[in-house]
Design a protein around this motif. Structure first.
Motif, short mmCIF file in Angstrom:
data_model
loop_
_atom_site.label_atom_id
_atom_site.label_comp_id
_atom_site.label_asym_id
_atom_site.label_seq_id
_atom_site.Cartn_x
_atom_site.Cartn_y
_atom_site.Cartn_z
N SER A 1 0.76 -1.26 -0.04
CA SER A 1 0.05 -0.02 0.07
C SER A 1 0.96 1.27 -0.19
CB SER A 1 -0.92 -0.04 1.27
OG SER A 1 -0.04 0.01 2.48
N TYR A 2 2.13 1.24 0.54
CA TYR A 2 2.75 2.27 0.77
C TYR A 2 3.64 2.42 -0.83
CZ TYR A 2 2.23 2.58 5.65
OH TYR A 2 1.70 2.71 6.72
N LEU A 3 3.98 1.44 -1.55
CA LEU A 3 4.81 1.50 -2.72
C LEU A 3 4.00 1.95 -3.92
CD1 LEU A 3 7.47 -1.50 -2.08
CD2 LEU A 3 7.67 1.18 -1.78
N GLY A 4 2.80 1.24 -3.85
CA GLY A 4 1.83 1.61 -5.19
C GLY A 4 2.02 0.89 -6.19
N SER A 5 1.56 1.24 -7.49
CA SER A 5 1.98 0.67 -8.81
C SER A 5 3.32 0.73 -9.11
CB SER A 5 1.15 1.22 -9.78
OG SER A 5 1.35 2.68 -9.99
N GLY A 6 3.78 -0.11 -9.96
CA GLY A 6 5.17 -0.49 -10.45
C GLY A 6 6.06 -1.38 -9.38
N TYR A 7 5.26 -1.68 -8.10
CA TYR A 7 5.78 -2.65 -7.19
C TYR A 7 4.82 -3.77 -7.00
CZ TYR A 7 9.28 1.04 -6.14
OH TYR A 7 10.26 1.95 -6.25
N VAL A 8 5.43 -4.94 -7.07
CA VAL A 8 4.70 -6.10 -6.50
C VAL A 8 5.32 -6.68 -5.25
CG1 VAL A 8 4.29 -8.61 -6.99
CG2 VAL A 8 4.21 -6.56 -8.84
N VAL A 9 4.79 -6.86 -3.97
CA VAL A 9 5.28 -7.26 -2.83
C VAL A 9 4.75 -8.66 -2.39
CG1 VAL A 9 5.78 -6.60 -0.43
CG2 VAL A 9 5.29 -4.74 -2.06
N ARG A 10 5.66 -9.29 -2.16
CA ARG A 10 5.35 -10.85 -1.87
C ARG A 10 6.25 -11.35 -0.75
NH1 ARG A 10 1.87 -9.64 -4.80
NH2 ARG A 10 0.90 -10.60 -6.44
N ALA A 11 5.51 -12.58 -0.11
CA ALA A 11 6.08 -12.94 1.09
C ALA A 11 7.00 -14.31 0.95
CB ALA A 11 5.22 -13.25 2.38
N SER A 12 8.04 -14.48 1.48
CA SER A 12 8.72 -15.66 1.41
C SER A 12 8.45 -16.92 2.32
CB SER A 12 10.35 -15.55 1.43
OG SER A 12 10.57 -15.04 2.81
N LEU A 13 7.74 -16.33 3.51
CA LEU A 13 7.33 -17.13 4.73
C LEU A 13 8.55 -17.52 5.44
CD1 LEU A 13 4.18 -18.91 2.99
CD2 LEU A 13 4.08 -16.80 4.23
N GLY A 14 9.39 -16.89 5.47
CA GLY A 14 10.69 -17.13 6.36
C GLY A 14 11.60 -17.59 5.69
N HIS A 15 12.38 -18.48 5.97
CA HIS A 15 13.59 -19.11 5.38
C HIS A 15 12.92 -20.01 4.16
CE1 HIS A 15 17.28 -18.29 7.53
NE2 HIS A 15 16.51 -18.47 8.59
N VAL A 16 13.96 -19.82 2.99
CA VAL A 16 13.41 -20.94 1.76
C VAL A 16 14.37 -22.12 1.47
CG1 VAL A 16 12.30 -18.99 0.64
CG2 VAL A 16 14.49 -19.25 0.34
N ARG A 17 15.43 -21.94 2.46
CA ARG A 17 16.50 -23.04 2.13
C ARG A 17 17.04 -23.34 3.61
NH1 ARG A 17 21.48 -22.47 -2.11
NH2 ARG A 17 21.92 -21.01 -0.45
N ASP A 18 17.23 -24.51 3.77
CA ASP A 18 18.07 -24.93 5.16
C ASP A 18 18.84 -26.13 5.04
OD1 ASP A 18 18.70 -24.89 7.85
OD2 ASP A 18 16.65 -25.29 8.61
N LEU A 19 19.58 -26.50 6.02
CA LEU A 19 20.19 -27.86 6.13
C LEU A 19 19.17 -29.07 5.91
CD1 LEU A 19 22.92 -27.25 8.65
CD2 LEU A 19 23.12 -26.99 6.25
N PRO A 20 19.25 -30.39 5.33
CA PRO A 20 18.27 -31.02 5.54
C PRO A 20 18.10 -31.84 6.88
CG PRO A 20 20.47 -32.01 4.73
CD PRO A 20 20.60 -30.54 4.66
N SER A 21 16.74 -31.98 6.95
CA SER A 21 16.47 -32.57 8.40
C SER A 21 16.23 -33.82 8.24
CB SER A 21 15.38 -31.81 9.14
OG SER A 21 14.29 -31.64 8.16
#
Length: 670
Positions: free
Chosen positions: A18-38
Motif C-alpha cells: 500500500s505504501y509503494l503503490g503501482s510499479g511494485y509487487v510485494v510478496r512474502a517468502s514465509l521465512g527461510h526458503v533454504r536450510d540444511l536437510p532435516s
C-alpha cells in the motif's frame, strides 16, 4: 517497469504494498526458503552416498553446508522465481538483522538473482521509511551472512553430536545447544542451591513510631547486632558470623519493652538523590518489563511486538541498542512538553549509547513508529497490542524527561539499650515518574516518608511486633530475570531469548510455577550429564565468548572457517568422541545416600538398594526425607500429589521420559 519486493510475512507484504503503490509487487517468502536437510529423504540424490550428507555440513571441505529447499517451501520458491523472471528489479526486503540478511542471501541463491542482488532495509513500516528504503538499497552484507551461517552450522554440529548421547544416556527426544545448555545450567545451579538449603529461624522485631507513623526495625540490643539471613550458612542453617539470635521469649520481652516507652532520635542522615529515567526499550528490557507489568511471557511479548511492527506501530523489535534517532528524540520531547509543560524535559536531549559494537546490528531502540508518536488511545489497538504499545510509548517518552529528585533519610532511634533504624525518601521532583513508574523490586520500607525530626527528638511508640522468620532459599529465576541474567553475561542475542525459554519448556526441562521457572528432574539430569562431560557447553563465559566470536565474523574481523576449525575440529569434535553413554545421577542433599537417576526411561529415586519412579510434578527442592519415604513406599502419589495440586504445581501427570520429552525437533537448537 516493475519491481518485485520480497519480505517475510504476508501481513507485512500487504502493508508495504500500500505504501509503494503501482510499479511494485510485494510478496512474502514465509521465512527461510533454504536450510540444511532435516531428514534422510531430503538429501539430494547426488549426495545420498556421502557419509557427511546426513549431517548436512562437509567439515573436511571448509565446513561447506548442504542447503536444500524443503518440500514445504517448494511452491513458494517456484512462485517467487517466476515473479523474479518477469521483474525488471528485485529487492530483498527481509528483516534488518543477521537472520534477515541470511534469508535474503538464501532467496538470492534459490531464485537465481546473481552475485549482486539489491538489499532493501528498514526499521519501521511507515510510508516515509518504506519509500526511502526502496530508493536507498545496498548489497548483501556477506559478513553478516557468514556469522549467521556459522551460528547455524554450530547448532547443527552440536545438535547432531551431543543430542544422540543424551538419547542413549537418558531418553530420546532430548537436545543440547549453544545457549540452551548454558541457560539450563544456570537454572539447575539455582535449583541445586535450593535443594541444599537449610532454613534457619530468626526473629524480626519492628515498631510503629511517631505521628504520622513510620516503621522502624530493631538492629541491635545491648550492643549486639540482631541476626539477619546473611549471617547464616545456607547449607547448614548455622550462624556463621557474630550476631544475636533471639529466642521466642526474648522476642516477646523486647516487644513489651518497646511498647512501654518512647524512642529518642539518636542520629539523622539526609542525602539528596536523583534517578535518571530508564533507557528506551531493547528486546530484552521489553521482555523483562512486559513480564513484570503485563504478565507477558517473553514469547508472548515478541509475538505481540511482531504484530505491532508489521502493523506500522513500532520500530523493529529485535535490537540490543537503546539509542534513539534524532527525529525520535524530538518526537518524545514534544509529547512530554505537550503533556507536562516545557519544564518536563532537560535543556539538552538525552542520548543513550548502544552496547553493540557491530554497526550493522546497532539498530534504534524499540519505539513508536514515525516522526511523531501516536497516542495509545488514537492507534485503534486493543487488548495485548494496546497494552504493549502503551508500555513502549510511555517508556520512550519518559526516557527524555527529567530525573526524579528527592532526599533519602536514615534515622537511628534508641530506647535504652535497644537501637532501631528506619529509612525513607521524599520526592521533590517527580520527573519521568509522572508518565512511567520504574520502581525497583523490593524497595519496601525505603519508600516510606519519614518526619522532619532532629537529633534528641522523642517519638512515641504506637505499637511493636515480633515476627518469626526463616532464612529464604535462593529465589528461582522468572523468565524475565533469566533473560536479564543471560544478557548481563553476554549469553544469547535479542532474537534468541524467547526461543531458548520455549525450547527448555518443550523438552520438559523446565516448567513455570507461579511465574517462576522450575527445573524438572529431567532438566537436572540433562544438566548433570552436560556439566560432567561438556563443561564448556554449560559455561556462560565460554558461551558468551562464542557470541563475541560470531560478532567478530559479522564485522569481517574473524574468518568463518578459522573459527569453525578451532571450535569444532580442535574442540568439540574431540570432546564428543570421548564422551560416554552413561546415565547421570543427581544427589539429594536432604536425604543422605539418595540419588535421582534414570532407569528404563523413568526418572527414579534410589536409596539403600530400593528404587521408585518420582512423580513428575514433584519439584526437586521438595524432595525431603519424608517425601522420599513416601516415594519409596509407593504412597507418594497420594499426599505428595495432593499437596502439589493444592499449590497449582501439577502440569505433567506421569508417564515415561520418552512420552514427556516429545519427538526430536527439526528446527535448529537455540
Amino acid at each position: 517497469m516493475s519491481t518485485l519486493v520480497i519480505v517475510e510475512s504476508p501481513s507485512k507484504a500487504k502493508k508495504i504494498q500500500s505504501y509503494l503503490g503501482s510499479g511494485y509487487v510485494v510478496r512474502a517468502s514465509l521465512g527461510h526458503v533454504r536450510d540444511l536437510p532435516s531428514t534422510k529423504a531430503e538429501i539430494p540424490a547426488k549426495y545420498a552416498g556421502e557419509a557427511w550428507a546426513r549431517l548436512g555440513v562437509h567439515v573436511e571441505e571448509g565446513f561447506k553446508p548442504l542447503y536444500i529447499v524443503p518440500a514445504s517451501k517448494a511452491k513458494v520458491v517456484k512462485e517467487l522465481r517466476e515473479l523474479a523472471k518477469g521483474a525488471d528489479r528485485v529487492l530483498l526486503a527481509t528483516d534488518p538483522d543477521r537472520e534477515g540478511e541470511a534469508i535474503a542471501w538464501h532467496l538470492a541463491r534459490a531464485l537465481g538473482l546473481g552475485t549482486d542482488p539489491e538489499r532493501m532495509t528498514f526499521h519501521e513500516i511507515t510510508k516515509d521509511a518504506i519509500q526511502a528504503a526502496a530508493r536507498r538499497t545496498r548489497p548483501i552484507d556477506y559478513a553478516l551472512v557468514g556469522a549467521q551461517e556459522s551460528r547455524r552450522i554450530i547448532d547443527r554440529l552440536l545438535g547432531y553430536g551431543v543430542s544422540p548421547l543424551l538419547w542413549n544416556s537418558i531418553s530420546s527426544g532430548l537436545s543440547a545447544g549453544r545457549v540452551q545448555s548454558a541457560a539450563l545450567a544456570a537454572l539447575a545451579h539455582r535449583e541445586q542451591a535450593r535443594m541444599a538449603h537449610v532454613a534457619a529461624p530468626y526473629w524480626r522485631v519492628t515498631a510503629t513510631v511517631g505521628e504520622p507513623a513510620f516503621t522502624a526495625t530493631v538492629f541491635s540490643v545491648s550492643g549486639k547486632r540482631l541476626a539477619t539471613p546473611k549471617d547464616f550458612d545456607p547449607a547448614t542453617g548455622q550462624l556463621r558470623t557474630p550476631a544475636l539470635v533471639l529466642t521466642p521469649e526474648q522476642a516477646a520481652q523486647l516487644v513489651a519493652f518497646l511498647k512501654a516507652r518512647p524512642v529518642t532520635v539518636a542520629a539523622v542522615e539526609r542525602t539528596p538523590y536523583s534517578t535518571r529515567p530508564p533507557a528506551p526499550f531493547t528486546t530484552s528490557t521489553l521482555q523483562q518489563e512486559a513480564s513484570k507489568g503485563l504478565k507477558f511471557s517473553p514469547k508472548q511479548s515478541m509475538d505481540v511486538a511482531q504484530r505491532l511492527y508489521e502493523g506500522g506501530h513500532i520500530t523493529y523489535m529485535r535490537t540490543d541498542s537503546p539509542s534513539l534517532s534524532e527525529e525520535a528524540t524530538q518526537a518524545a520531547r514534544a509529547v512530554a512538553v505537550a503533556a507536562f509543560g516545557a519544564s518536563a524535559v532537560p535543556a539538552a536531549p538525552r542520548e543513550y549509547a548502544a552496547k553493540a559494537k557491530n554497526a550493522q546490528e546497532a539498530h534504534e531502540a524499540i519505539r513508536p513508529a514515525g516522526r511523531s508518536f501516536k497516542a495509545p488511545q488514537d492507534t485503534g489497538l486493543s487488548g495485548g497490542e494496546l497494552a504493549l504499545y502503551d508500555l513502549i510509548y510511555r517508556r520512550t517518552v519518559a526516557s527524555q524527561m527529567l530525573d526524579v529528585q528527592g532526599t533519602k533519610t536514615g534515622l537511628t532511634l534508641k530506647a535504652g539499650g535497644v537501637q532501631l533504624g528506619a529509612t525513607g525518601r521524599t520526592v521533590t521532583e517527580p520527573g519521568f515518574t509522572r508518565l512511567y513508574q520504574d520502581v525497583p523490586e523490593g524497595e519496601g520500607e525505603d519508600a516510606q516518608a519519614l518526619p522532619d525530626v532532629q537529633e534528641g527528638t522523642t517519638l512515641p511508640v504506637q505499637d511493636a511486633r515480633a515476627e518469626e522468620k526463616h532464612t529464604p532459599a535462593p529465589g528461582r529465576f522468572t523468565e524475565a530475570s533469566l533473560v536479564r541474567a543471560l544478557e548481563k553475561v553476554g549469553v544469547g542475542r535479542p532474537s534468541t531469548y524467547a526461543s531458548i525459554l520455549s525450547t527448555l519448556d518443550a523438552r520438559g526441562y523446565t516448567r513455570v510455577v507461579k511465574r517462576q521457572l522450575t527445573v524438572t528432574w529431567l532438566g537436572l539430569l540433562v544438566s548433570a550429564y552436560l556439566s560432567k562431560f561438556f563443561a564448556d557447553l554449560v559455561d556462560v563465559q565460554f558461551t558468551a565468548q562464542m557470541e563475541a566470536d560470531l560478532d567478530q565474523i559479522a564485522v569481517g574481523a574473524l574468518r568463518r572457517e578459522a573459527y569453525l576449525t578451532r571450535f569444532w575440529t580442535e574442540g568439540f569434535a574431540r570432546v564428543i568422541a570421548r564422551a560416554p553413554q552413561q546415565a547421570p545421577s543427581v544427589p539429594v542433599p536432604r536425604v543422605p545416600g539418595a540419588v535421582v537417576t534414570v532407569k528404563a526411561g523413568e526418572v527414579v529415586l534410589s536409596l539403600d538398594g530400593r528404587s521408585a519412579p518420582l512423580p513428575p510434578e514433584l519439584s526437586p527442592d521438595e524432595l525431603t526425607a519424608e517425601v522420599a519415604g513416601e516415594v519409596l513406599s509407593g504412597t507418594a502419589l497420594g499426599p505428595v500429589r495432593r499437596a502439589a495440586t493444592r499449590e497449582g504445581k501439577v502440569r505433567r501427570t506421569g508417564g515415561s521420559l520418552k512420552k514427556r520429552a516429545g519427538a526430536p525437533r527439526k528446527k535448529k537448537a537455540a
